[in-house]
Design a protein around this motif. Structure first.
Motif, PDB file in Angstrom:
ATOM      1  N   UNK A 186       0.833  -1.204   0.000  1.00  0.00           N
ATOM      2  CA  UNK A 186       0.000   0.000   0.000  1.00  0.00           C
ATOM      3  C   UNK A 186       0.866   1.252   0.000  1.00  0.00           C
ATOM      4  N   UNK A 187       0.337   2.329  -0.547  1.00  0.00           N
ATOM      5  CA  UNK A 187       1.096   3.574  -0.669  1.00  0.00           C
ATOM      6  C   UNK A 187       0.432   4.697   0.127  1.00  0.00           C
ATOM      7  N   UNK A 188       1.247   5.713   0.400  1.00  0.00           N
ATOM      8  CA  UNK A 188       0.792   6.893   1.140  1.00  0.00           C
ATOM      9  C   UNK A 188       1.068   8.139   0.301  1.00  0.00           C
ATOM     10  N   UNK A 189       0.078   9.002   0.202  1.00  0.00           N
ATOM     11  CA  UNK A 189       0.252  10.238  -0.557  1.00  0.00           C
ATOM     12  C   UNK A 189      -0.772  11.271  -0.158  1.00  0.00           C
ATOM     13  N   UNK A 190      -0.744  12.407  -0.832  1.00  0.00           N
ATOM     14  CA  UNK A 190      -1.698  13.466  -0.528  1.00  0.00           C
ATOM     15  C   UNK A 190      -1.400  14.732  -1.316  1.00  0.00           C
ATOM     16  N   UNK A 209       9.400  15.772   2.369  1.00  0.00           N
ATOM     17  CA  UNK A 209       8.572  15.026   3.296  1.00  0.00           C
ATOM     18  C   UNK A 209       9.197  13.666   3.598  1.00  0.00           C
ATOM     19  N   UNK A 210       8.872  13.131   4.767  1.00  0.00           N
ATOM     20  CA  UNK A 210       9.357  11.814   5.179  1.00  0.00           C
ATOM     21  C   UNK A 210       8.174  10.926   5.553  1.00  0.00           C
ATOM     22  N   UNK A 211       8.288   9.653   5.184  1.00  0.00           N
ATOM     23  CA  UNK A 211       7.331   8.633   5.611  1.00  0.00           C
ATOM     24  C   UNK A 211       8.011   7.741   6.643  1.00  0.00           C
ATOM     25  N   UNK A 212       7.415   7.675   7.818  1.00  0.00           N
ATOM     26  CA  UNK A 212       7.971   6.887   8.919  1.00  0.00           C
ATOM     27  C   UNK A 212       9.417   7.273   9.240  1.00  0.00           C
ATOM     28  N   UNK A 257       3.545  10.659   8.338  1.00  0.00           N
ATOM     29  CA  UNK A 257       4.197  11.598   7.423  1.00  0.00           C
ATOM     30  C   UNK A 257       4.664  12.807   8.228  1.00  0.00           C
ATOM     31  N   UNK A 258       5.871  13.268   7.939  1.00  0.00           N
ATOM     32  CA  UNK A 258       6.409  14.461   8.598  1.00  0.00           C
ATOM     33  C   UNK A 258       7.101  15.341   7.564  1.00  0.00           C
ATOM     34  N   UNK A 264      12.923  28.262   2.783  1.00  0.00           N
ATOM     35  CA  UNK A 264      13.091  29.259   3.849  1.00  0.00           C
ATOM     36  C   UNK A 264      11.961  30.281   3.821  1.00  0.00           C
ATOM     37  N   UNK A 265      11.448  30.592   4.997  1.00  0.00           N
ATOM     38  CA  UNK A 265      10.377  31.570   5.108  1.00  0.00           C
ATOM     39  C   UNK A 265       9.001  30.938   5.127  1.00  0.00           C
ATOM     40  N   UNK A 266       8.942  29.650   4.928  1.00  0.00           N
ATOM     41  CA  UNK A 266       7.664  28.943   4.905  1.00  0.00           C
ATOM     42  C   UNK A 266       7.578  27.982   6.094  1.00  0.00           C
ATOM     43  N   UNK A 267       6.364  27.775   6.592  1.00  0.00           N
ATOM     44  CA  UNK A 267       6.100  26.769   7.624  1.00  0.00           C
ATOM     45  C   UNK A 267       4.924  25.902   7.175  1.00  0.00           C
ATOM     46  N   UNK A 268       4.923  24.641   7.609  1.00  0.00           N
ATOM     47  CA  UNK A 268       3.899  23.704   7.149  1.00  0.00           C
ATOM     48  C   UNK A 268       3.185  23.044   8.328  1.00  0.00           C
ATOM     49  N   UNK A 269       1.913  22.802   8.156  1.00  0.00           N
ATOM     50  CA  UNK A 269       1.087  22.062   9.090  1.00  0.00           C
ATOM     51  C   UNK A 269       0.493  20.845   8.380  1.00  0.00           C
ATOM     52  N   UNK A 270       0.339  19.750   9.118  1.00  0.00           N
ATOM     53  CA  UNK A 270      -0.151  18.516   8.513  1.00  0.00           C
ATOM     54  C   UNK A 270      -1.472  18.084   9.153  1.00  0.00           C
ATOM     55  N   UNK A 271      -2.359  17.510   8.340  1.00  0.00           N
ATOM     56  CA  UNK A 271      -3.572  16.851   8.821  1.00  0.00           C
ATOM     57  C   UNK A 271      -3.689  15.494   8.122  1.00  0.00           C
ATOM     58  N   UNK A 272      -4.380  14.558   8.773  1.00  0.00           N
ATOM     59  CA  UNK A 272      -4.518  13.180   8.250  1.00  0.00           C
ATOM     60  C   UNK A 272      -3.147  12.578   7.952  1.00  0.00           C
ATOM     61  N   UNK A 273      -2.198  12.819   8.846  1.00  0.00           N
ATOM     62  CA  UNK A 273      -0.801  12.515   8.538  1.00  0.00           C
ATOM     63  C   UNK A 273      -0.280  11.229   9.166  1.00  0.00           C
ATOM     64  N   UNK A 274      -1.113  10.458   9.859  1.00  0.00           N
ATOM     65  CA  UNK A 274      -0.613   9.232  10.478  1.00  0.00           C
ATOM     66  C   UNK A 274      -1.746   8.245  10.690  1.00  0.00           C
ATOM     67  N   UNK A 275      -1.365   6.991  10.909  1.00  0.00           N
ATOM     68  CA  UNK A 275      -2.343   5.941  11.178  1.00  0.00           C
ATOM     69  C   UNK A 275      -1.657   4.754  11.841  1.00  0.00           C
ATOM     70  N   UNK A 276      -2.416   3.981  12.589  1.00  0.00           N
ATOM     71  CA  UNK A 276      -1.841   2.821  13.293  1.00  0.00           C
ATOM     72  C   UNK A 276      -1.930   1.535  12.487  1.00  0.00           C
TER      73      UNK A 276
END
Length: 291
Positions: A186-190, A209-212, A257-258, A264-276
């Motif tokens: 299975x794959x992860x994306x967005x 971006x990093x996965x796990x 996902x992280x 530079x000068x940008x900041x990011x926020x994540x939603x729906x970014x993890x699962x067990x």
């Protein structure tokens, strides 16, 4: 006469107590016949009965006798017929990894017999299977998968060969075929949404971006329009870019996902970014980056 088999058949005639072994004619075709005559003669009027005392010992083959009894009546008896049908063997094994209530289709390509194995247990136990395989010429088999559950791949181990022979030289069932089913990777994306709050356009922005914590990918935008102001209301300039990690994950594994780095000068926020426990491809990770 007797239908040819790869082994000998011993017959018994009760009138004189004679035994005779009929040659199985291993070089003959399956439809060949082998004549036999008991060495001892019977007097006119004597009764006789012919029985099979030793079966060929080949799989499940059983020989039967037609016109087996009678009375000598002025001539030789030549119509006793011993019929040995083509032998059959059982080929089977177990299926692992099959989800509850799911099925896998299997076929022996030698005999063309097939079976559908269904895991009817709610606890996803490992079901066994048997394919009745008839092959009068060589007792070979080749088990293949004809259908797998949706999003699963099933593979066969020990699926082909010849039916084994025991210490007495007789063929026995082959029960060591292993079918292993596993969920497809299975794959992860967005999507990364870029929101430019400045009055000038932003170019060539990138989020790594990093996965796990170990598998990397990047999402970029060549141009993010400048923010606009109308009637005292400012609207951010936006652009979007999609991403999918090339590294796939095994079924029911944890994922996260992280953001490793961003322009530079940008900041990011994540939603729906993890699962067990991942059970389907993830496509809704949302990364929102602003400056």
């Amino acid at each position: 006469s007797s239908t040819a088999t790869p082994y000998n058949v011993t017959l018994y005639e009760s009138g004189r107590g004679d035994y005779i072994t009929v040659d199985g004619c291993t070089s003959c075709s399956a439809s060949s016949t082998v004549p036999f005559t008991f060495p001892q003669s019977l007097a006119n009027g004597a009764t006789y009965a012919v029985t099979v005392t030793t079966q060929p010992g080949l799989g499940t083959i059983t020989c039967t006798v037609a016109n087996a009894t009678g009375t000598i009546s002025g001539g030789n008896v030549t119509n006793v017929d011993v019929s040995c049908p083509p032998p059959t063997w059982s080929v089977g094994g177990t299926v692992t990894g099959l989800p509850s209530l799911a099925s896998v289709g299997l076929q022996d390509t030698v005999s063309t017999n097939s079976v559908t194995v269904t895991n009817s247990s709610a606890d996803a136990a490992y079901p066994g299977f048997t394919i009745d395989s008839a092959d009068a010429t060589g007792a070979s088999y080749n088990i293949v998968v004809t259908s797998s559950p949706t999003n699963y791949t099933c593979t066969v181990t020990n699926g082909s060969g010849s039916v084994p022979v025991n210490s007495n030289g007789n063929l026995v069932n082959a029960n060591n075929v292993q079918v292993a089913c596993a969920h497809n990777p299975l794959t992860v994306g967005g999507t990364v949404t870029w929101e430019n709050t400045l009055s000038s356009a932003a170019t060539n922005v990138i989020a790594n971006l990093l996965l796990n914590g170990q598998y990397a990918t990047a999402a970029s935008a060549a141009n993010v329009p400048a923010a606009t102001t109308a009637n005292g209301t400012t609207t951010n300039g936006t652009a979007t870019s999609s991403f999918t990690f090339s590294q796939s994950l095994t079924y029911q594994s944890a994922w996260a996902v992280s953001v490793q780095s961003v322009t530079s000068g940008w900041t990011c926020q994540l939603t729906n970014a993890s699962g067990t426990s991942i059970t389907a491809n993830v496509t809704n990770v949302q990364v929102t980056c602003t400056n």
